[in-house]
Scaffold this active site. Structure first.
Site, PDB file in Angstrom:
ATOM      1  N   PRO A  17      33.269  50.097  39.001  1.00  0.00           N
ATOM      2  CA  PRO A  17      32.852  51.372  38.410  1.00  0.00           C
ATOM      3  C   PRO A  17      33.310  51.392  36.957  1.00  0.00           C
ATOM      4  O   PRO A  17      34.455  51.023  36.668  1.00  0.00           O
ATOM      5  CB  PRO A  17      33.622  52.418  39.235  1.00  0.00           C
ATOM      6  CG  PRO A  17      34.754  51.692  39.875  1.00  0.00           C
ATOM      7  CD  PRO A  17      34.348  50.245  39.971  1.00  0.00           C
ATOM      8  N   GLN A  71      32.352  56.517  43.471  1.00  0.00           N
ATOM      9  CA  GLN A  71      33.768  56.644  43.158  1.00  0.00           C
ATOM     10  C   GLN A  71      34.074  58.082  42.721  1.00  0.00           C
ATOM     11  O   GLN A  71      33.418  58.615  41.832  1.00  0.00           O
ATOM     12  CB  GLN A  71      34.222  55.690  42.055  1.00  0.00           C
ATOM     13  CG  GLN A  71      35.758  55.723  41.964  1.00  0.00           C
ATOM     14  CD  GLN A  71      36.340  54.989  40.779  1.00  0.00           C
ATOM     15  OE1 GLN A  71      36.031  55.324  39.639  1.00  0.00           O
ATOM     16  NE2 GLN A  71      37.181  54.010  41.042  1.00  0.00           N
ATOM     17  N   CYS A 101      42.530  55.277  36.714  1.00  0.00           N
ATOM     18  CA  CYS A 101      42.138  55.672  35.351  1.00  0.00           C
ATOM     19  C   CYS A 101      43.389  55.995  34.520  1.00  0.00           C
ATOM     20  O   CYS A 101      44.231  56.787  34.928  1.00  0.00           O
ATOM     21  CB  CYS A 101      41.182  56.869  35.394  1.00  0.00           C
ATOM     22  SG  CYS A 101      40.695  57.374  33.735  1.00  0.00           S
ATOM     23  N   ASN A 199      40.959  42.429  40.632  1.00  0.00           N
ATOM     24  CA  ASN A 199      40.240  42.845  39.421  1.00  0.00           C
ATOM     25  C   ASN A 199      41.117  42.657  38.186  1.00  0.00           C
ATOM     26  O   ASN A 199      42.319  42.887  38.229  1.00  0.00           O
ATOM     27  CB  ASN A 199      39.832  44.326  39.582  1.00  0.00           C
ATOM     28  CG  ASN A 199      39.353  44.976  38.289  1.00  0.00           C
ATOM     29  OD1 ASN A 199      39.951  45.926  37.797  1.00  0.00           O
ATOM     30  ND2 ASN A 199      38.271  44.458  37.724  1.00  0.00           N
ATOM     31  N   GLY A 200      40.467  42.224  37.118  1.00  0.00           N
ATOM     32  CA  GLY A 200      41.156  42.072  35.837  1.00  0.00           C
ATOM     33  C   GLY A 200      40.922  40.707  35.246  1.00  0.00           C
ATOM     34  O   GLY A 200      41.299  39.693  35.826  1.00  0.00           O
ATOM     35  N   ASP A 201      40.218  40.692  34.089  1.00  0.00           N
ATOM     36  CA  ASP A 201      40.037  39.465  33.304  1.00  0.00           C
ATOM     37  C   ASP A 201      39.158  38.402  33.951  1.00  0.00           C
ATOM     38  O   ASP A 201      39.349  37.216  33.667  1.00  0.00           O
ATOM     39  CB  ASP A 201      41.392  38.828  32.965  1.00  0.00           C
ATOM     40  CG  ASP A 201      42.165  39.634  31.937  1.00  0.00           C
ATOM     41  OD1 ASP A 201      41.549  40.536  31.326  1.00  0.00           O
ATOM     42  OD2 ASP A 201      43.362  39.364  31.753  1.00  0.00           O
ATOM     43  N   ARG A 224      34.385  44.271  32.534  1.00  0.00           N
ATOM     44  CA  ARG A 224      33.880  43.959  31.189  1.00  0.00           C
ATOM     45  C   ARG A 224      33.144  42.631  31.121  1.00  0.00           C
ATOM     46  O   ARG A 224      32.219  42.465  30.330  1.00  0.00           O
ATOM     47  CB  ARG A 224      35.036  44.000  30.185  1.00  0.00           C
ATOM     48  CG  ARG A 224      35.500  45.423  29.904  1.00  0.00           C
ATOM     49  CD  ARG A 224      36.804  45.454  29.180  1.00  0.00           C
ATOM     50  NE  ARG A 224      37.904  44.932  29.992  1.00  0.00           N
ATOM     51  CZ  ARG A 224      39.163  44.867  29.599  1.00  0.00           C
ATOM     52  NH1 ARG A 224      39.480  45.280  28.399  1.00  0.00           N
ATOM     53  NH2 ARG A 224      40.096  44.394  30.404  1.00  0.00           N
TER      54      ARG A 224
HETATM   55  C1  FMN Z   1      34.228  51.315  29.586  1.00  0.00           C
HETATM   56  C2  FMN Z   1      35.046  51.260  30.853  1.00  0.00           C
HETATM   57  C3  FMN Z   1      34.929  52.284  31.778  1.00  0.00           C
HETATM   58  C4  FMN Z   1      35.677  52.248  32.960  1.00  0.00           C
HETATM   59  N1  FMN Z   1      35.500  53.243  33.892  1.00  0.00           N
HETATM   60  C5  FMN Z   1      36.117  53.146  35.105  1.00  0.00           C
HETATM   61  C6  FMN Z   1      35.824  54.070  36.155  1.00  0.00           C
HETATM   62  O1  FMN Z   1      34.974  54.972  36.025  1.00  0.00           O
HETATM   63  N2  FMN Z   1      36.487  53.902  37.326  1.00  0.00           N
HETATM   64  C7  FMN Z   1      37.399  52.900  37.525  1.00  0.00           C
HETATM   65  O2  FMN Z   1      37.974  52.782  38.613  1.00  0.00           O
HETATM   66  N3  FMN Z   1      37.675  52.000  36.552  1.00  0.00           N
HETATM   67  C8  FMN Z   1      37.044  52.094  35.371  1.00  0.00           C
HETATM   68  N4  FMN Z   1      37.265  51.145  34.413  1.00  0.00           N
HETATM   69  C9  FMN Z   1      38.177  50.022  34.696  1.00  0.00           C
HETATM   70  C10 FMN Z   1      37.402  48.810  35.245  1.00  0.00           C
HETATM   71  O3  FMN Z   1      36.764  49.138  36.451  1.00  0.00           O
HETATM   72  C11 FMN Z   1      38.345  47.604  35.478  1.00  0.00           C
HETATM   73  O4  FMN Z   1      39.338  47.982  36.400  1.00  0.00           O
HETATM   74  C12 FMN Z   1      39.024  47.132  34.189  1.00  0.00           C
HETATM   75  O5  FMN Z   1      38.123  47.099  33.102  1.00  0.00           O
HETATM   76  C13 FMN Z   1      39.658  45.736  34.398  1.00  0.00           C
HETATM   77  O6  FMN Z   1      38.699  44.776  34.691  1.00  0.00           O
HETATM   78  P1  FMN Z   1      38.174  43.713  33.547  1.00  0.00           P
HETATM   79  O7  FMN Z   1      39.416  43.087  32.952  1.00  0.00           O
HETATM   80  O8  FMN Z   1      37.315  42.764  34.333  1.00  0.00           O
HETATM   81  O9  FMN Z   1      37.428  44.506  32.534  1.00  0.00           O
HETATM   82  C14 FMN Z   1      36.564  51.180  33.217  1.00  0.00           C
HETATM   83  C15 FMN Z   1      36.667  50.148  32.268  1.00  0.00           C
HETATM   84  C16 FMN Z   1      35.930  50.174  31.112  1.00  0.00           C
HETATM   85  C17 FMN Z   1      36.057  49.043  30.122  1.00  0.00           C
END
Ligand code: FMN
Length: 309
Positions: A17, A71, A101, A199-201, A224
């Protein structure tokens, strides 16, 4: 294949999400390329209970989003209960609760990652969702608020009745910076029996393999790393699908037209197009054009250029 409660997923690679990003069109493309589950962006239970029309627009699902997940965020168990009982929520197969969040406005109200500091309230919220719906309830949380508490927290949430857990390997203090700690995902996996998604990176197919190998998690969630690159799901899952970037962008825009107006679509598409050009030759010029785009026609012209890159 992974099951969340009684819901079977076609793949264990999920799209996260993301507020302002995981819109209907992006979720459609992620599923087309093999994502096993997509979530709406975080949706306020209070806004749902007040009947906010804009919020209800976020509930639209793409035709290929089955099973589907919503969510929710908030801090009032009664509001979660009431939201889960709304007729508009009955089409969703899974209810996910945001406990990650980091945004100050959210945290200051005891919502999002602040729930990791109030596990009793987090438990009440999980139970309220279970009482208000007959769907599997899942959570997505961080490694902790200001230090690691995720394994104990996840174990408490499992006792409260959640059917799956997603762990983002960063604390709230880290926001979105620094490297995600995958070791905490391993410790959560060892602490619970329900499926755990890491999740992460994750930016490449080999990151997926590495995370699963390193942590033993049941699946992964991309955020991302998938923006502007929905076909990464095909690369990871091995799904055979033709990739046509221009046609995907047009599909994305057309799906958004069913839920929102041109100005909003331009705003949403700018973020996706920025993702498309990342790391490409000539990206600087295209990024400038994306920033300056005002109309859908501008966006479509840029999409043509991106497809030719
Ligand atoms: C623009 C943006 C919006 C996000 N919105 C939500 C959200 O609505 N709900 C949520 O659980 N995480 C949200 N996240 C967090 C991501 O779901 C994820 O946990 C976080 O970016 C780490 O993963 P990544 O390193 O693959 O980006 C958001 C992240 C970004 C960058």
């Amino acid at each position: 294949m992974v099951k969340i409660g009684n819901v079977e997923l076609s793949s264990n690679i999920l799209l996260a999400p993301m507020a302002g990003v995981s819109d209907l069109g992006f979720r459609y493309l992620a599923r087309k390329y093999g994502a096993g589950l997509t979530y709406t962006e975080m949706i306020s239970v209070k806004a749902l209970c007040f009947g906010n029309r804009r919020t209800f627009d976020l509930l639209a699902l793409a035709e290929n989003e089955s099973p589907s997940a919503i969510q929710l965020f908030g801090s009032d168990p009664e509001a979660f209960y009431n939201a889960c009982r709304l007729p508009e929520l009955q089409k969703f197969d899974i209810i996910d609760i945001n406990m990650g969040c980091p945004v100050r406005k959210v945290v200051s109200r005891g919502e999002g990652s602040a729930l990791m500091k109030t596990p009793t309230l987090a438990t009440e919220i999980v139970k309220a969702c279970l009482e208000g719906s007959n769907k599997p309830v899942t959570i997505k949380h961080r490694s902790g608020y200001d230090h690691e508490t995720a394994p104990e927290f996840a174990s408490l949430m499992e006792k409260a009745g959640v059917s799956a857990i997603t762990v983002h390997g960063r604390t709230r203090e880290q926001m979105y910076t620094g490297a995600a700690d995958w070791e905490v995902i391993k410790r959560v996996k060892q602490a619970v029996r329900v499926p755990v998604f890491g999740n992460g990176d994750i930016k490449t197919a080999s990151d997926v393999k590495e995370m699963i190998q390193q942590t033993g998690c049941d699946g992964v969630m991309l955020a991302r790393g998938a923006i502007g690159n929905p076909s990464i799901f095909a690369e990871i899952t091995g799904k055979q699908v033709d990739i046509d970037i221009f046609s995907d962008i047009m599909t994305h825009i057309n799906l958004l037209k069913s839920t929102t107006h041109e100005e909003a679509i331009v705003g949403l598409m700018k973020c996706h197009l920025m993702g498309h050009v990342k790391g490409k030759v000539g990206a600087r010029d295209v990024r400038f054009s994306v920033g300056a785009a005002k109309t859908l026609d501008d966006i479509i012209e840029i999409a043509k250029r991106i497809a030719e890159c």
